[in-house]
Enzyme design. Structure first.
Site, short mmCIF file in Angstrom:
data_model
loop_
_atom_site.label_atom_id
_atom_site.label_comp_id
_atom_site.label_asym_id
_atom_site.label_seq_id
_atom_site.Cartn_x
_atom_site.Cartn_y
_atom_site.Cartn_z
N ASN A 107 43.40 -5.86 -1.47
CA ASN A 107 43.52 -6.43 -0.11
C ASN A 107 42.63 -7.67 0.13
O ASN A 107 42.94 -8.47 1.00
CB ASN A 107 43.29 -5.37 0.97
CG ASN A 107 41.92 -4.75 0.91
OD1 ASN A 107 41.20 -4.91 -0.06
ND2 ASN A 107 41.56 -4.02 1.95
N GLU A 143 32.85 1.35 -2.62
CA GLU A 143 33.38 1.36 -1.25
C GLU A 143 34.82 1.84 -1.35
O GLU A 143 35.65 1.18 -1.95
CB GLU A 143 33.25 -0.04 -0.66
CG GLU A 143 33.37 -0.03 0.85
CD GLU A 143 34.78 -0.28 1.29
OE1 GLU A 143 35.49 0.72 1.55
OE2 GLU A 143 35.19 -1.45 1.36
N CYS A 172 40.12 -1.50 4.69
CA CYS A 172 39.38 -0.23 4.70
C CYS A 172 38.72 -0.02 6.06
O CYS A 172 38.53 1.11 6.49
CB CYS A 172 38.36 -0.20 3.58
SG CYS A 172 37.28 -1.61 3.58
#
Ligand code: G3H
Length: 496
Positions: free
Chosen positions: A169, A264, A298
């Site tokens: 992304n 992450e 996210c």
């Protein structure tokens, strides 16, 4: 245009090369990996399918290059990073074009990602010069039983070879958020880009080459995760892994050796809305937080927890704004663009259908064409629905009506994720109490969750990650403290 001009050397025929030992190379495998354009669902680009042997070579050269890089003066490292940042910004157009074609990022957002990345690299250079230009000086007589006979000098030293694995992304931005800190701190860097986003990453890496970084210091290896993924992450030559992505990160952490990890791994960011909130502000932030880049962030708002008494009013305001979102191809800079893959679209649809079957109210008609899913707000979602807990990574957003703030906090904390969250209220005292009670790495008061500005600390707890990012934290994470202790034969007191 991607693959032309200064970038002509990174492609041969229709296949992009990989970058190792300061050169653009073809893999000895003779094979390539196809990158499917999410909009056309046709092959857009091809990259090399590198072999394990090629990974071994990259690790060897990274190790050698790091040794001399660590001896390069800090100001020179910073100078090169500033140069790379300028070159990256200069070539934002072809890189953004690749982002549009590979991951269907809206055209303007694609440019923003590249510019933000240039700024991030420059900030790393600045921050590194300050942070690494100083250490600590400790004296022994502050600890009971000691005279002032020991002086301890500490400095921050590089870890060695850093393996960077960014997600689809933000392939460029979340790559440089690892590359910048690693390089300024004196590490070498091996980049394994996501398949979708690999071509943008290869262009970005070429900007580092054009800036004049020494050969072998940065490498970019492409290929199938099934063939080189574990091999890379378990490679004995890797001294640190910085990964952003999904569940794969949990598997990587279980398999990785005794090396520092920065992970992450997504979130289910809750938006808690109190009775006194400014509902226009909330609605605007839900649109920005929940639907930008079609919810594929996210830090996207992934569940709205609104006090029942203001829920109708909020849902109406959000509905009105959803109706204004443009839906279509990224080239037209639409708000909602196709999600990254067919499997992702199928997964999102599965969550939506589960909610429908269990009685959620659809505020819009559910509509999908190929990978393009129209924005959807689902009201009256209950905890027995999958969408109440799972991360869609798409433009579909559940609303759970709550009877009390405690109920909202409980839902937030019952999640296996703990990345960010947000709370909307005009009462700062309540906001602070709620922020303290929310088990997430960050809580935003009166704004949607977001990672940036990129020097802010960014971290998740529980399944959302390990360690903390943000430029300063990443530089610290990619270094180790080294002490030298000077032992004196007799106590010595300054001016004593
Ligand atoms: O997808 C994960 C990113 O770290 C989110 O970054 O908050 O800048 O969109 P962002």
């Amino acid at each position: 245009m991607a693959g032309t001009g200064v970038f002509a050397e990174i492609i041969e025929g229709e296949v992009y090369k990989y970058y190792a030992d300061g050169e653009w190379k073809l893999s000895s495998s003779g094979k390539s990996v196809s990158i499917v354009n999410p909009t056309t669902r046709k092959t857009q680009y091809k990259v090399q399918a590198c072999t394990q042997e090629e990974v071994n070579k990259v690790m060897e050269t990274a190790k050698v290059a790091q040794k001399s890089w660590a001896k390069t003066p800090l100001w020179k490292r910073a100078e090169l990073l500033h140069k790379a940042a300028a070159i990256l910004k200069e070539h934002k157009a072809p890189i953004a074009e690749a982002l549009v074609k590979e991951i269907a990022k809206p055209a303007k957002d694609a440019v923003t990602e590249v510019v933000r990345s240039g700024d991030l690299i420059s900030y790393c250079a600045e921050e590194g010069v300050r942070l690494l230009g100083q250490g600590a000086f400790l004296v022994s007589d502050s600890f009971p039983g000691n005279e002032r006979t020991k002086y301890c000098l500490t400095s921050k030293i590089p870890l060695g070879v850093v393996l960077a694995i960014p997600p689809f992304n933000y392939p460029v931005n979340l790559a440089v958020s690892k590359i910048g800190p690693a390089l300024i701190a004196g590490n070498s860097l091996v980049l394994k880009p996501p398949t979708q986003g690999a071509v943008a990453c290869l262009h970005m890496v070429h900007c580092f080459q054009l800036a004049g970084f020494p050969k072998g210091l940065i490498s970019c290896i492409t290929g199938k995760g099934s063939e080189i993924g574990d091999f890379l992450t378990m490679h004995p030559g890797v001294n640190c892994i910085s990964f952003t992505g999904g569940d794969t990160g949990i598997a990587i952490s279980k398999k990785a050796g005794m090396i520092p990890l920065q992970m992450e791994l997504g979130g289910k960011d809750a938006c808690i809305v109190l009775e006194d909130a400014d509902l226009d502000l909330v609605a605007a932030n839900i649109i920005k937080g929940g639907f930008s880049y079609s919810g594929q962030r996210c830090t996207a708002v992934k569940v709205i927890l609104v006090i029942e008494s203001v829920a109708d009013s909020l849902v109406e305001k959000v509905k009105a704004k959803v109706a204004k979102l443009t839906v279509g191809p990224p080239e037209d800079d639409c708000d909602i663009t196709p999600v990254v893959s067919e499997s992702s679209a199928n997964f999102i649809e599965g969550l939506v259908m589960d909610a429908k079957q269990k009685g959620a109210t659809f505020c819009q008609e559910y509509k999908r064409e190929g990978n393009l899913i129209w924005p959807l707000l689902l009201d009256h979602v209950r905890p027995d629905m999958r969408i109440a807990w799972e991360e869609p990574f798409g433009p579909v957003l559940p609303v759970i009506r709550i009877g009390s703030v405690e109920e909202g906090i409980h839902h937030c904390n019952a999640s296996n994720f703990g990345l960010q969250g947000c709370v909307f209220t005009k009462d700062i005292n309540k906001a602070m109490l709620i922020s303290d009670a929310m088990e997430t790495g960050t809580v935003q008061i009166n704004s949607a969750p977001a990672r940036g500005p990129d020097h802010f600390p960014f971290q998740g707890i529980k399944d959302s990650g390990i360690g903390s990012q943000g430029i300063t934290n990443s530089i610290n994470m990619m270094t180790k403290v080294k002490s030298t202790v000077i032992n004196l034969p007799t106590p010595s007191y300054t001016m004593g």
